[in-house]
Scaffold this active site. Structure first.
Site, PDB file in Angstrom:
ATOM      1  N   ASP A 106     -47.476   9.865 -77.666  1.00 31.44           N
ATOM      2  CA  ASP A 106     -45.994   9.907 -76.594  1.00 31.44           C
ATOM      3  C   ASP A 106     -46.384   9.458 -75.382  1.00 31.44           C
ATOM      4  O   ASP A 106     -45.646   9.772 -74.262  1.00 31.44           O
ATOM      5  CB  ASP A 106     -45.348  11.020 -76.530  1.00 31.44           C
ATOM      6  CG  ASP A 106     -44.165  11.318 -77.705  1.00 31.44           C
ATOM      7  OD1 ASP A 106     -43.813  10.315 -78.197  1.00 31.44           O
ATOM      8  OD2 ASP A 106     -43.838  12.400 -77.890  1.00 31.44           O
ATOM      9  N   SER A 107     -47.482   8.876 -75.387  1.00 31.05           N
ATOM     10  CA  SER A 107     -47.819   8.088 -73.611  1.00 31.05           C
ATOM     11  C   SER A 107     -47.318   6.765 -73.789  1.00 31.05           C
ATOM     12  O   SER A 107     -46.938   6.254 -74.689  1.00 31.05           O
ATOM     13  CB  SER A 107     -49.378   8.188 -73.414  1.00 31.05           C
ATOM     14  OG  SER A 107     -50.051   7.793 -74.404  1.00 31.05           O
TER      15      SER A 107
END
Lengths: 481, 320
Positions: A106-107
């Site tokens: 999720d970056s």
């Protein structure tokens, strides 16, 4: 139908295609945390803390609810164009792809050139308020100690270089943490100045001194401009939040045949388990709108069909499913697979790494335990607890662990009598026919014969002493080395 | 290492040339060269951009940083940039970067007196050097119908009584340091496609099927000849390698009906400039910068003594 949703929920495009949990996530949490442009007079306001986006954009898509936003201008007899509302995000070209592993978990990876051109740049204003004693107010007794006034005095607690004689900094002064924002002192000379805590800085935007309700007070507001940096949080309209993992240069991104380079690269793993195809539909529809397509609405529960969206893209000369052929920006070779790309509305959330960084080497410690105090504003460090310690052990760098946790942090020593295995404290005692000497002495054996010095952590020493004070003696077995 | 020569003689054919747009073919070289050229155009061709702003008065609605940022992004005519010095290695001034060799000074004074909103634009910037001025877009043939649109780039809008007064220093820089120094709006290339139609197989298709093949491509690559009813390739370069046709052909159960190959050694470049330098000059400057970089590598190779300091790494760099 779409008016059954709330304001913030009704402007989520394709909300009916998303998992309900994600939609709730979006409009409860992310939407109110997004940085937008909330006021028309930011330069004269003194809020405690405000954030403003430099270049807010209107999303490409519309919903029935978003059309109702803004104040309609009423001219005589007819309503002309509605005044548009400022939205709290920007349209970014988003590619769904992996990028050297920098968008794992999720970056997201962002284009540095886009950021340098102003994308997601924002200003942050924080105000500081101080009050002084009002001479004209009645009812209070005159105490010289309480008689505080604003003014510049040489302060021991911080730097006063940027202050004028009246105790306020000049407009435009750049203040760093540790500087005095408002100079205040009592008539007796004692210092009551207001100091910037660790991590607070900015340039002075407003200096205001006023009288309100019989109180004399002054406000200084500091402005800070921030461009996204690693660790800042962003979110799309579909509850897909992520932190910035890497700032990549423009030339290293994959580029399409038209030369389009993504602003943001997100990881494809964000989609399967989250069930937010709405974001993909938003991107595909947005692409069609950007190319001049006629479908513009993405109102929840009356969204255009997937077929309509794909046909619109096809008409505009793009691949039906929003995929594009890209070239590798580093090598120039054609990438084997197609990459999904499209404009997506992204929001910058207020959680920024600059407000949250924690690090220290030396700093204040608690007087009892000699361990760092727990407060970020007071140079707090990161606690290495049991589990963290276990991780380090598991990785094997024990010498490093010893150094970090003991030598540099908690090193102390105590004395032990090897005869009775009791702790020998340092005392002052008198020796017959000699001066008083100070040193370790075993009170049990009444000698210094077998007293040795042992290195122990301060925490261990402290608990021994505390137990000793309660009448529990701990025996130490020691070995000479 | 020794012996084999990898020297090639790439050919360039210019197709279209405008002030801010160029389209050309690059042949007989490979992707590494083409991409190096593209990367240099984006990130390493120097231009001049405003780098330092001293604000005297700013009572506008935008804060100082906002205006400074906007000023930095204004493209300035940078024909001189290649011969200018970087202010960090300028000998004439002691590092403050304020001499004629490495910097250009700008002034801006604007105050709104009337009741009308005053647009402060790039035309209000007064340069100390007539060769370095904000790019004028009015003569680039963008086709402005309204003369009001030719006012340059808006910096800020002022209402009655508001004032903006500042001094700015423009310096030379490259896109790698900040995007404002990048002279390229778009630089891209594509491999020249080679499209083969299997005529024999095509003949087995009905007219309807042929139409669906033609229409499956989002761009106009194929057309149906109205007389002969044959599928023809009208514009191979319109093909974007989107595989749509190939997927269609496969779905029809006729794999191999149409085959597309990318020519590994010919590229079609499209270059758009911000206006800081002409598109043609941008390409030439990029080649110049690339040559300088290669010279730096060659010099490193000549001085074997210098390699000693690199130890094993030096040997590795020589290819040993």
């Amino acid at each position: 139908m779409s008016f059954l949703l709330s304001l913030s929920c009704g402007i989520i495009p394709f909300a009916n295609h998303d998992h309900a949990k994600r939609v709730l996530f979006q409009f409860q949490k992310h939407y109110q945390q997004a940085i937008g442009y909330s006021t028309t007079n930011p330069s004269i306001r003194v809020d405690t803390l405000t954030h403003n986006l430099f270049y807010p954009q209107k999303p490409l898509f519309k919903t029935v609810l978003s059309d109702s936003l803004g104040t309609p201008k009423h001219s005589i007899g007819q309503t002309s164009h509605a005044k548009h509302e400022y939205y709290n995000g920007q349209c970014a070209i988003v590619a769904v792809n992996v990028h050297l592993g920098y968008n794992q978990e999720d970056s997201l990876v962002m284009n540095r050139a886009s950021l340098e051109r102003g994308m997601f740049r924002s200003e942050h204003v924080r105000s500081y308020k101080a009050e002084v004693f009002n001479k004209e107010s009645f009812g209070k007794k005159d105490k010289a100690e309480d008689n505080t006034v604003f003014g510049k005095i040489q302060s021991k607690i911080g730097h006063v270089d940027k202050l004028d004689e009246d105790g306020f900094p000049y407009v435009g002064a750049s203040l760093q943490s540790g500087d005095i924002v408002i100079g205040k002192h009592a008539e007796s000379g004692s210092d009551y100045s207001m100091k910037l805590k660790n991590g607070e800085k900015g340039s002075v935007q407003i200096v205001l001194s006023a009288n309100d309700g019989g109180k004399n007070f002054a406000t200084v507001s500091l402005r800070q401009v921030r461009s996204p940096s690693l660790g800042d949080k962003f979110s799309s309209m579909h509850g897909q939040k992520g932190v910035l993992g890497f700032l990549e240069s423009q030339e290293n991104f994959p580029f399409t045949i038209q030369g389009i380079v993504p602003d943001v690269v997100i990881n494809p793993h964000a989609f399967p388990s989250r069930q937010t195809p709405g974001q993909l539909l938003e991107a595909a529809l947005g692409k069609g709108i950007a190319l001049g397509g006629s479908l513009k609405y993405a109102t929840p529960f009356s969204t255009p069909s997937v077929e309509d969206i794909t046909n619109q893209l096809h008409r505009c000369g793009f691949s039906r499913w929003g995929n594009e052929r890209v070239y590798n920006g580093r090598t120039g070779e054609m990438v084997e697979s197609l990459v999904f790309m499209g404009p997506t509305f992204y929001q910058k959330l207020v959680h920024m790494s600059e407000d949250k960084v924690k690090f220290r080497n030396i700093g204040p410690v608690h007087p009892l335990t000699r361990q760092p105090v727990a407060d970020r504003k007071r140079f707090d460090g990161v606690k290495v607890g049991e589990m963290e310690r276990d991780c380090i052990i598991a990785h094997g760098p024990t010498a490093n662990l010893y150094e970090r946790l003991y030598t540099l942090c908690d090193a102390s020593h105590m004395h032990v009598c090897r005869k009775c295995n009791n702790m020998a404290s340092v005392i002052q005692r008198s020796v017959p026919r000699g001066p008083k000497i100070r040193g370790p002495y075993c009170r049990f054996c009444e000698s210094v014969e077998d007293v040795v010095k042992v290195n122990v952590p301060y925490g261990a020493k402290l608990i021994c002493q505390e137990l000793f004070s309660m009448g529990i003696a701990i025996e130490f077995e020691s070995e000479l080395c | 290492m020794e012996g084999a020569s990898y020297q090639r003689f790439p050919k360039v054919k210019i197709r279209e040339l405008k002030d801010d747009y160029a389209k050309f073919e690059l042949r007989e070289t490979d992707a590494s060269m083409a991409n190096a050229l593209r990367r240099v155009m984006i990130a390493e061709v120097p231009t001049i951009a405003i780098d330092l702003v001293e604000i005297e008065v700013n009572s506008s609605v935008l804060n100082d940083e906002f205006i400074a940022h906007r000023l930095g992004l204004i493209p300035l005519t940078s024909e001189r940039a290649m011969s200018m010095r970087f202010s960090r290695d300028c000998d004439a001034c002691d590092g403050d970067g304020q001499c004629e060799f490495c910097s250009v000074e700008f002034h801006l004074r604007a105050k709104c007196i009337g009741d009308q909103t005053l647009d402060v634009t790039s035309k209000d910037l007064y340069s100390s050097d007539h060769t370095v001025v904000p790019v004028d877009f009015s003569d680039s043939g963008a086709g402005y119908e309204n003369p009001e649109d030719q006012r340059g780039i808006t910096i800020v809008k002022l209402r009655k009584g508001q004032e903006l007064r500042l001094r700015a220093i423009a310096r030379k820089g490259i896109g790698k340091d900040h995007a404002k120094w990048s002279p390229a709006a778009t630089v891209t290339f594509m491999y020249e496609p080679e499209i083969h139609i299997n005529e024999e197989m095509m003949e087995t298709l009905s007219l309807e099927e042929k139409t669906s093949v033609v229409e499956s491509s989002p761009t106009k690559v194929f057309a149906l000849n109205p007389q002969t009813h044959q599928v023809e390739v009208v514009d191979p370069e319109a093909y974007t390698y989107d595989d749509e046709v190939l997927k269609k052909v496969e779905a029809m159960g006729k794999p191999g009906l149409i085959e597309v190959y990318a020519k590994e050694d010919s590229f079609i470049f499209t270059v758009e400039s911000t206006g800081a330098v002409k598109a043609s000059q941008l390409v030439i400057n990029a080649i110049e910068v690339l040559k300088q970089k290669l010279d730096a590598v060659r010099l490193l190779e000549d001085t074997v003594e210098a390699d000693d300091q690199f130890g094993e790494l030096g040997a590795h760099m020589r290819g040993g």
